[in-house]
Design an enzyme around this catalytic site. Structure first.
Site: not given
Length: 295
Positions: A52, A96, A119
């Site tokens: 990422k 995460q 997200d």
């Protein structure tokens, strides 16, 4: 001939399409910034976070890389999220998963500022998605929509079957497909581990989206001729030669029936990462008060 939907190519188009918007924001003294928080020792998670950051660097998005000892108290993670919420230079926050057992995952998601929840998992953002007024679409379902559009798959009026009911993919995917909007207007059936005669449902579908996390559970025998197959699954299985990555679809047999299909790897995976960049740029535009032109 079956069309192989190239997720790498579509993701590259998305990333290239973000460059002008990022330049516009940077010229306005707003550099999009994504903060990642890692609180586990899982090598796969560490690799994914690293990827990422690499993606961000390639398009000009700034990053913050925060690692927290998995043995640390939950309050350390909560405090870190609070600091990122308050930092005006951070536009997107990604914690995460998975988290250690002593940390309440739902509480962490609620803690993130909804405007920085790139997200799309904060309860407020989930509610907005269901209501048809999404702030951010969750990255994987949004990526699937982009893949369908790139392959010229018409969702309006189509019968779609989503196999899997997770909060990350299955549920938001179904919600996006039924909405009265571009990439929606489908008739959607959500199947899961308790579904009776799954094959009957998938054979009746124009579009099958497999997201159950079960290796190669959807076979060619479970599809009708001309079905579009999107394989969200990514599973490592042992073979005589060692191990390999496979999806939730038995690719070889499904390819014989499908009009279009995504491979694993190289299908949905690259799109998930691309749409994270998309959401981060959108978040930065919101802070700057600039309506960016997103691809």
């Amino acid at each position: 001939m079956t069309e192989i939907i190239d997720g790498n190519a579509v993701a590259e188009d998305i990333r290239n399409g973000l460059l002008d918007s990022i330049e516009t924001l940077t010229d306005a003294e707003t550099t999009p910034c994504l903060a990642t928080v890692l609180m586990n020792d899982d090598p796969a998670s560490q690799t994914y976070v690293s990827m990422k950051h690499k993606d961000c660097e390639e398009v000009g998005i700034a990053t913050r890389d925060i690692e927290i000892d998995p043995e640390a108290p939950a309050d350390e993670l909560f405090g870190t999220v609070d600091e990122l919420n308050a930092d005006p230079e951070v536009h997107g926050i990604l914690v995460q998963m998975p988290l250690p057992d002593h940390v309440d995952e739902r509480e962490v998601l609620r803690r993130i500022d909804p405007a920085k929840d790139v997200d799309g998992f904060h309860p407020e953002n989930v509610g907005r998605l269901v209501a048809g007024n999404a702030r951010y679409k969750p990255c994987t379902p949004h990526g699937v929509q982009k893949l369908l559009a790139a392959a010229d798959v018409e969702t309006e009026g189509a019968d779609a079957v989503v196999v899997g009911r997770s909060n990350i993919v299955g549920k938001p995917m179904a919600n996006l497909l039924i909405q009265k909007a571009e990439g929606g207007n489908a008739t959607v059936t959500v199947c899961h581990s308790r579904t009776d005669d799954l094959a009957e449902k998938t054979r009746a579908a124009d579009i099958v989206i497999a997201a159950a996390g079960v290796p190669e559970m959807i076979t060619g025998e479970m599809l009708s001729e001309g079905t579009v197959v999107i394989d969200v699954g990514i599973n490592r299985v042992e073979t005589d030669e060692g191990s390999e990555l496979v999806g939730d679809v038995d690719y070889e047999s499904a390819k014989e029936k499908a009009s279009a299909i995504t491979p694993v790897p190289g299908g949905v995976g690259p799109m998930t990462r691309a749409m994270l960049l998309w959401n981060t740029v959108k978040a930065a535009g919101g802070v700057a008060g600039i309506e960016v032109d997103l691809p």
